[in-house]
Write an enzyme that holds these catalytic residues in place. Structure first.
Site, short mmCIF file in Angstrom:
data_model
loop_
_atom_site.label_atom_id
_atom_site.label_comp_id
_atom_site.label_asym_id
_atom_site.label_seq_id
_atom_site.Cartn_x
_atom_site.Cartn_y
_atom_site.Cartn_z
N ASN A 168 -9.04 5.14 -3.89
CA ASN A 168 -8.93 3.68 -4.00
C ASN A 168 -9.75 3.14 -5.17
O ASN A 168 -9.32 2.23 -5.88
CB ASN A 168 -9.38 3.02 -2.71
CG ASN A 168 -8.38 3.17 -1.58
OD1 ASN A 168 -7.27 3.65 -1.79
ND2 ASN A 168 -8.78 2.78 -0.38
N ARG A 222 9.43 2.27 -2.55
CA ARG A 222 8.77 3.58 -2.56
C ARG A 222 9.43 4.41 -1.47
O ARG A 222 9.28 4.10 -0.28
CB ARG A 222 7.27 3.46 -2.27
CG ARG A 222 6.49 2.56 -3.23
CD ARG A 222 4.99 2.63 -2.95
NE ARG A 222 4.27 1.52 -3.53
CZ ARG A 222 3.82 1.49 -4.79
NH1 ARG A 222 4.05 2.52 -5.58
NH2 ARG A 222 3.15 0.45 -5.23
N ARG A 272 4.36 0.21 -9.07
CA ARG A 272 3.24 0.84 -9.76
C ARG A 272 2.92 2.23 -9.20
O ARG A 272 2.81 2.42 -8.00
CB ARG A 272 1.99 -0.03 -9.69
CG ARG A 272 0.84 0.48 -10.55
CD ARG A 272 -0.43 -0.29 -10.30
NE ARG A 272 -0.31 -1.67 -10.73
CZ ARG A 272 -0.60 -2.71 -9.96
NH1 ARG A 272 -0.99 -2.53 -8.72
NH2 ARG A 272 -0.49 -3.93 -10.43
N HIS A 329 10.26 -6.50 -4.11
CA HIS A 329 9.38 -5.88 -3.13
C HIS A 329 9.94 -5.99 -1.71
O HIS A 329 9.34 -5.49 -0.76
CB HIS A 329 7.99 -6.55 -3.20
CG HIS A 329 6.93 -5.88 -2.42
ND1 HIS A 329 6.31 -6.47 -1.33
CD2 HIS A 329 6.35 -4.65 -2.55
CE1 HIS A 329 5.41 -5.65 -0.83
NE2 HIS A 329 5.40 -4.54 -1.56
N TYR A 344 1.41 4.28 8.50
CA TYR A 344 1.29 2.84 8.26
C TYR A 344 1.84 2.09 9.46
O TYR A 344 2.86 2.48 10.03
CB TYR A 344 2.09 2.41 7.03
CG TYR A 344 1.58 2.87 5.69
CD1 TYR A 344 0.58 3.84 5.57
CD2 TYR A 344 2.11 2.32 4.53
CE1 TYR A 344 0.13 4.24 4.33
CE2 TYR A 344 1.66 2.73 3.27
CZ TYR A 344 0.68 3.69 3.18
OH TYR A 344 0.24 4.10 1.95
N ARG A 374 -6.21 -7.16 6.38
CA ARG A 374 -6.79 -5.82 6.24
C ARG A 374 -7.66 -5.70 5.00
O ARG A 374 -8.75 -5.16 5.04
CB ARG A 374 -5.68 -4.78 6.18
CG ARG A 374 -6.18 -3.39 5.76
CD ARG A 374 -5.10 -2.36 5.76
NE ARG A 374 -3.98 -2.68 4.92
CZ ARG A 374 -3.90 -2.42 3.62
NH1 ARG A 374 -4.92 -1.84 2.98
NH2 ARG A 374 -2.82 -2.73 2.92
N HIS A 415 -0.34 -2.32 7.71
CA HIS A 415 0.51 -2.68 6.58
C HIS A 415 1.49 -3.79 6.91
O HIS A 415 2.08 -4.39 6.01
CB HIS A 415 1.27 -1.44 6.11
CG HIS A 415 2.00 -1.59 4.82
ND1 HIS A 415 3.36 -1.74 4.75
CD2 HIS A 415 1.55 -1.63 3.53
CE1 HIS A 415 3.74 -1.86 3.49
NE2 HIS A 415 2.66 -1.79 2.73
#
Length: 818
Positions: free
Chosen positions: A85, A421, A451, A481, A514, A610, A638
């Site tokens: 991270n 993704r 990304r 997205h 997630y 979160r 998530h």
């Protein structure tokens, strides 16, 4: 995740900085606190710095590594995650601030801090954080691993037989891969790729001349090299078969540098690592082909500016000067590390076959309506009722099967989906390819600008396009997205459309770790909106405001504002208002100001955030009624959910959007309503369970710090545990309702077969056969767990390691609507 000496800030800046943000005061170091009466909703003092809040999140992840209640390899995993991270934090956030500071732009962030001052605070915070990480790894985790037979050894401590075996491994597997690159007038300074680990080596000859060379540590080889025991050692340690010993690959290379530079003296050698700016400019408007533009941007990323240099703490100033001047990089962005550099590769230990050091396996549940009749197709089930899936507690397999059945069903005419993704070996992509083979019309938007997934998405886009899929690469100026799939099906003389909407990606792997929501429906209004949505993505549209869906950047921001204002109006009329918003991040100033306004009106505001949160809660007169909770635990939170009490006629929206400027104004996002009252109650119960969490939750204070629960000595609620209990309850319903003729298995248990300890994988080993039979038959009360040893684990179908006291406390937190 490394150690370094504490950084020295310029004397113009304050030396002491809050862990997340300064207290409510003017940002300059010499300003005195302003009176509360001068504050307005726009005052910088009412906002927490975005970057420092993100660093606070990394500290909460580190706390999971520090939590002794977590299994040992899970703690190693969390430590590895913090390191990864931080890499991304520098590649994206710090890089952006450095560009802003270098340009001379004086624009301050919403909390009033200019870029240069933010960078100073970040450097101080990161140096403290990596020092804490390295100290904790060295003093706590490594000794704990050794007690469990897992040892990361210094190569100098190996026995002669072990060292000989490792040298042989080096010659056979490592030496052929290495390429020493000299730096002298005839050979330029080599390119250092971002994230790569390297050795800076100084060699001398018999003339007294010293030269610099760089060796890249191969990323294709294990960073933690297993130490090979001699046959004699293996025989004597037969009783310790589970023992594992490793050395760092860079140490093995350093110990054999004489083979790479024969006849030369090795003067010194030290590891170092470079982090580069990952935010590349994609020339969307100037390019005729978005795919080519993204590919060019990926090539440019390899040569972008260096934003961080991590070096061994013992590296000499001479070598450091060579690196800093040739990369180049400012010395204040150099981090000296006392320990191993790049601890993200610690994740390699997680591959060890040591289930005793990991979380117990968890079997997701299947909705009863899908499991009850194997002969009934998924479309019939959706026609009968909307389906809500809560991953990973509910399996992601129904989403995969939704698209697989659509591909094979002769009545399905078309499939449309957005992909952000998808991961490797995607069954989602496989289903779309099968649909093309079956003669369906398939349209897919593959977001090339996701990304760090750009290259993977380019490959998927080309694979789909080569098979005949209509592929859209994205929209100019916007990142898509949203998570949505549309299936068009002929049913008799009519056409019916089925829609899947989600908060997470179409990725079965991340769906296991997630937390996300998925929603399957064939409601006409939502299907209409979905149809117009895809037409706008693949074609042209100027007037396309949806009726049910909230779509950014079309109407999502406006509709959310209207819903919050409605809650304020009801509160002002005497009807108690309540908002529960769950998201990954809260940063949008407009939304924050509106939430302050709601709090001032008396609306109760519960925020489950979160990650980063720029809203400052519990400030008198502004955010007295706002509570911010962050849950960090086994699963990554998530999902996004937005609850409005609405005078008792409760409404909930789910979707892909956080309350960030980029989501609301610069991305294509979808929030969708859940109207079924039973599902609304279920969602409200899930949110209440998380709000009641006191084991994995952190509460944001007005000074920007997060604190853990103070309810020590009491039964403590754990939301993940509670929701796993729900999974067990739902599976029991499936077993009891399924006919014996149904042939498939759910969680290892054949439908209709009488449950017993043999049929449930691992359950009897954890709790004993008697209790396992009782649980699976559905006759056990929570009190039955009093007979369970608190150190043993309920591993299957939703139960995890907790004491009887904790189990008792969970009973009241689990809703009855499941």
């Amino acid at each position: 995740m490394q150690t370094s000496p504490r950084g020295e800030l310029d004397s113009d800046y304050p030396m002491e900085v809050s862990a997340a943000a300064a207290p409510i005061r003017a940002p300059s170091s010499d300003a005195s606190p302003r009176p509360q009466t001068l504050l307005t909703a726009e005052s910088p003092e009412l906002y927490i710095n975005r970057e420092l809040s993100l660093l606070e999140f990394q500290k909460r992840v580190l706390e999971q590594a520090q939590d002794p209640e977590n299994p040992l390899l899970e703690r190693i995993k969390f430590l590895s995650i913090v390191s990864s991270n931080l890499d991304e934090f520098f590649m994206v956030r710090v890089a952006g601030l450095q560009r802003q500071a270098a340009s001379g732009a004086q624009e301050a962030s919403v909390d009033g801090l200019p870029a240069a001052l933010q960078l100073q605070f970040i450097r101080q915070q990161v140096r403290q954080l990596v020092e804490e990480i390295q100290d904790f790894l060295r003093d706590t985790l490594l000794p704990a691993l050794e007690r469990e037979g897992v040892r990361i050894s210094d190569i100098s401590s190996l026995q002669p037989e072990e060292r000989s075996a490792m040298d042989a491994y080096f010659l056979q597997h490592v030496f052929p891969v290495l390429t020493p690159l000299a730096f002298d007038p005839g050979r330029p300074f080599p390119h250092i790729s971002s994230g790569s680990l390297n050795l800076a080596v100084v060699v001398g000859d018999n003339q007294g001349t010293e030269n610099f060379a760089r060796i890249k540590v191969p990323e294709s080889l294990p960073r933690l090299v297993p130490v090979i025991s001699s046959p004699r050692q293996a025989k004597t340690s037969k009783s310790s078969a589970s023992e594992n010993k490793f050395v760092w690959l860079e140490q093995l290379i350093t110990a054999n540098l004489h083979l790479l530079f024969p006849g030369m003296e090795i003067v010194e050698a030290h590891p170092f690592r470079v982090t580069r700016d990952a935010e590349v400019a994609i020339q969307e408007l100037e390019s005729d082909d978005l795919l080519e533009s993204v590919e060019e941007a990926m090539r440019q990323r390899r040569f972008s500016n260096v934003v961080r240099l991590q070096v061994d703490a013992e590296m000499s100033e001479k070598i450091l000067e060579i690196l800093a001047s040739n990369l180049p990089i400012d010395k204040q962005d150099v981090y000296r590390i006392r320990g191993s550099i790049g601890l993200g590769r610690l994740m390699e230990l997680y591959a060890l076959n040591r289930p005793d050091l990991k979380d117990k396996p968890f079997v997701p549940s299947i909705p009863t309506s899908l499991a009850a009749n194997e002969e009934e197709d998924i479309f019939s089930v959706i026609r009968r009722e909307d389906l809500l899936l809560h991953h990973p507690y509910d399996s992601f397999q129904p989403v995969v099967e939704f698209l697989q059945e659509a591909a094979r069903d002769p009545n399905v005419l078309a499939i449309k989906v957005t992909l952000y993704r998808v991961g490797r070996n995607s069954p989602i992509v496989a289903a779309l390819l099968e649909a093309i083979e079956q003669g369906k019309q398939v349209s897919v938007l593959v977001e090339l600008k996701a990304r760090f997934d750009e290259e993977s998405n380019i490959e998927w886009a080309r694979t789909l396009e080569d098979a005949g899929v209509h592929v859209v690469y994205g929209l100019v100026g916007l990142k898509v997205h949203s998570k949505i799939a549309l299936v068009v099906r002929r049913e008799g003389e009519a056409i019916r459309r089925y829609v899947h909407l989600g908060t997470g990606n179409y990725n079965p792997m991340t769906a296991r770790i997630y937390t996300d929501f998925g929603f399957l429906t064939c409601k006409e209004q939502i299907a209409n909106d979905a149809t117009y949505f895809f037409n706008a993505l693949t074609g042209y549209s100027r007037n396309n405001e949806p009726q049910e869906l909230l779509v950014a950047p079309v109407n999502l921001r406006l509709r959310l504002e209207e819903l919050i204002l409605r809650e304020i109006a009801l509160q002002e009329k005497g009807d108690p208002g309540h908002l529960i918003f769950k998201m990954n991040a809260l940063e949008d100033p407009q939304m924050i100001r509106l939430l302050y306004r709601a709090s001032q009106a008396g609306v109760k505001v519960d925020l489950l955030v979160r990650g980063l949160c720029c809203l400052r809660p519990l400030v008198k007169g502004f955010s007295d009624n706002i509570r911010v909770t962050s849950i960090v635990g086994r699963f990554l939170e998530h999902s996004r959910a937005y609850y409005f009490r609405n005078g008792g006629a409760e409404e909930i929206y789910l979707g892909s959007a956080d309350l960030m400027r980029r989501n609301l104004s610069h991305r294509v996002e979808i929030l969708f309503p859940v109207c079924n009252l039973k599902l609304v109650r279920r969602l409200k119960d899930i949110l209440n369970v998380q709000l009641a969490d006191e084991r994995k939750s952190h509460h944001l204070q007005s000074d920007g710090h997060y604190i853990r629960s103070s309810k020590s000595g009491q039964p403590i609620a754990n939301s993940v545990f509670s929701l796993m209990i729900v999974g067990l309850s739902k599976l029991r319903k499936v077993w009891r309702s399924c006919p014996a003729s149904a042939g498939s298995r759910i969680g290892g248990v054949r439908r209709g077969q009488k449950p017993n300890s043999r049929l449930c994988v691992g359950l009897s080993q954890c709790v004993g056969a008697k209790l396992a039979r009782s649980l699976l038959a559905g006759v056990s009360k929570v009190n039955s767990f009093a007979s369970v040893d608190s150190n043993r684990t309920l591993l299957c179908l939703g139960l995890i390691e907790y004491s009887p006291k904790d189990l008792f406390s969970m009973e009241s937190t689990v809703g009855s609507t499941y």
